[in-house]
Write an enzyme that holds these catalytic residues in place. Structure first.
Site, short mmCIF file in Angstrom:
data_model
loop_
_atom_site.label_atom_id
_atom_site.label_comp_id
_atom_site.label_asym_id
_atom_site.label_seq_id
_atom_site.Cartn_x
_atom_site.Cartn_y
_atom_site.Cartn_z
N SER A 264 0.64 -1.41 -0.04
CA SER A 264 -0.34 -0.01 -0.40
C SER A 264 1.07 1.09 0.32
O SER A 264 1.32 1.00 -0.52
CB SER A 264 -0.83 0.16 1.50
OG SER A 264 -2.26 0.44 0.63
N HIS A 405 -8.15 -6.12 0.25
CA HIS A 405 -6.74 -4.47 0.66
C HIS A 405 -6.10 -5.53 0.93
O HIS A 405 -6.10 -5.01 3.18
CB HIS A 405 -6.62 -3.03 1.10
CG HIS A 405 -5.66 -2.59 0.26
ND1 HIS A 405 -5.25 -2.31 -0.61
CD2 HIS A 405 -5.34 -2.04 1.53
CE1 HIS A 405 -3.79 -1.27 -0.82
NE2 HIS A 405 -4.10 -1.18 1.07
C1 GCU Z 1 -5.58 5.00 2.36
C2 GCU Z 1 -4.93 5.61 0.36
C3 GCU Z 1 -3.83 4.74 -0.60
C4 GCU Z 1 -3.35 4.21 0.63
C5 GCU Z 1 -4.03 3.24 1.77
C6 GCU Z 1 -2.74 2.88 2.68
O1 GCU Z 1 -6.30 4.36 1.60
O2 GCU Z 1 -5.80 6.52 -0.71
O3 GCU Z 1 -2.89 5.45 -1.49
O4 GCU Z 1 -1.94 2.92 0.02
O5 GCU Z 1 -4.03 4.18 2.62
O6 GCU Z 1 -1.44 2.66 2.86
O7 GCU Z 1 -3.38 2.00 3.23
#
Ligand code: GCU
Length: 425
Positions: A264, A405
């Site tokens: 992420s 995710h």
């Molecule tokens: C949020 C953000 C993302 C990121 C994510 C994370 O959702 O919008 O860009 O990748 O956090 O780091 O879990």
């Protein structure tokens, strides 16, 4: 005149409240876009061969990412100082050796520091390849290992949600990220794992500059990094390079076989760290999405405008100029991946992680393939997105798995296979 107060309000209201459009999840509304060509120089001349790429185009693209996206990273003022606080603890019922090292980031003590934990297969007779990653939580979160101290961590102030505090971690932190790190699998496969908490380098809050390593590098009289100087992702990436500085000194580690992994926002960080620091032999982006592997030009899921609004501290100030002009951005995610060439790079997506735009993550890996081909390596070899759970593994790797995710055992099975394939183990 009747409209003047309303107009004034519109001008003064935060941009976010005014205009950040809702996220689009409809593929038919993505529209058309043209990606900047990684193989055409700024002068308009084509990149003819590997020498042109290495000497001219790669530095050009790196500079664009520095000046327009992540900000320039400062060179370390001096060598970091390494303090081994535990040389060889027994972990995983004797299957692993645990080493803990405090890295004093500016070479001075006291000063900004990070706590590194390194698990190595106890049975290794020679230096081992190591997965390197920053995580979201302190080192005690990586496994249920009872011997790891519960370090303090930064959190939102429960009494004032607009600020943050450094507080001792509760016992519940222990092992809380174990599913994401799969330590047993990594050790059983003959790899080591080096982990640190990203917030040691910079707490992940807008306005955390004073508690960031970036503070130590402000020039006299400077109160903020300049518009083309590093944001938090730049700082986290820089911290990863300081971890490599240490690993290069550790006789148990084969520092020519470091596989960098990030999830992420830390997947964005891994791509940027791997682009800048060629000591990372493999780079793995897990669900990195917008600002990472996903093409910014696709109007799908999180957008450049949204990320700059929700996380104003991640990128450099210049990046905000593209909030509503993504087509003017001189680079896109395929070029970030191309900066890693010819080293192996792996991009992973999750089916339900629409916010990160799995298709956009795949397409950037496809487009980076032209640079890999120029350098004599095989990219994905297809522009058709593979079905769920059918990884592609060439010098560029890609998979999309079922689920949300996250980083899962399935993801790790692929990363271990990919690293084994490239490190021939
Ligand atoms: C949020 C953000 C993302 C990121 C994510 C994370 O959702 O919008 O860009 O990748 O956090 O780091 O879990």
């Amino acid at each position: 005149m009747r409209h003047l107060p309303a107009l004034l309000f519109l001008c003064l209201a935060p941009l976010s409240a005014q205009t950040v459009p809702e996220a689009n999840y409809d593929e038919s509304k993505v529209g058309s876009y043209t990606l900047p060509d990684p193989l055409t120089l700024a002068s308009g001349k084509p990149v003819a061969d590997a020498a042109d790429w290495n000497r001219l185009r790669r530095p050009e693209i790196l500079r664009l990412f520095e000046d327009q996206v992540f900000g320039r990273t400062v060179a370390p003022a001096g060598k970091p100082l390494f303090e081994v606080t535990e040389a060889a603890g027994k972990a995983l019922d004797g299957k692993a050796t645990r080493r803990q090292v405090t890295i004093w980031l500016t070479g001075r003590k006291p000063g900004p520091k990070l706590d590194l934990i390194l698990y190595l297969p106890a049975s290794a007779a020679s230096p081992v390849p190591v997965f390197v990653g920053l995580g979201f939580r302190p080192n005690a979160s990586v496994s249920s290992d009872p011997a790891v101290p519960l370090a303090s961590d930064w959190t939102r102030d429960p009494n004032d949600k607009t600020s943050y505090v450094k507080a001792p971690s509760p016992e519940s932190v222990r092992g809380s990220a174990a599913a994401r790190w799969q330590l047993d699998k990594i050790i059983a496969a003959g790899f080591g794992l080096a982990h640190a908490n990203y917030q040691d380098i910079e707490p992940d809050f807008a306005g955390a500059l004073k508690d960031s390593v970036r503070q130590a590098y402000l020039r006299p009289g400077q109160t903020q990094p300049a518009a083309n100087e590093w944001g938090a992702i730049g700082a986290w990436s820089w911290g990863l390079s300081r971890i490599v500085d240490y690993l290069a000194t550790d006789k148990s580690v084969d520092s020519s076989k470091l596989a960098l992994i990030g999830h992420s926002r830390l997947g964005k960080t891994a791509l940027w760290a791997g682009a800048q620091d060629t000591r990372f032999a493999i780079v793995i982006s897990n669900d990195s999405g917008e600002g990472g592997a996903a093409l910014a030009r696709r109007n799908y899921g999180e957008t450049l405008f949204r990320i700059n609004t929700a996380f104003p501290h991640w990128f450099c100030a210049n990046y905000k100029a593209y909030n509503q002009a993504v087509d003017k951005l001189p680079v896109d995610a395929h070029m970030l991946i191309a900066l890693i060439a010819p080293r192996p790079v792996y991009v992973a997506s999750a089916e339900e992680d629409k916010w990160a735009d799995p298709r956009g993550e795949f397409l950037s890996a496809v487009s980076a393939g032209r640079v890999y081909s120029l350098l004599g390596k095989k990219g994905l070899g297809t522009d058709q997105m593979p079905p769920i759970h059918q990884p592609i593994m060439n010098t560029i790797g890609y998979h999309i798995r079922a689920g949300k995710h996250d980083v899962t055992a399935y993801d790790w099975d692929q990363y271990i296979k990919f690293a084994r394939m490239h490190f021939s183990r």
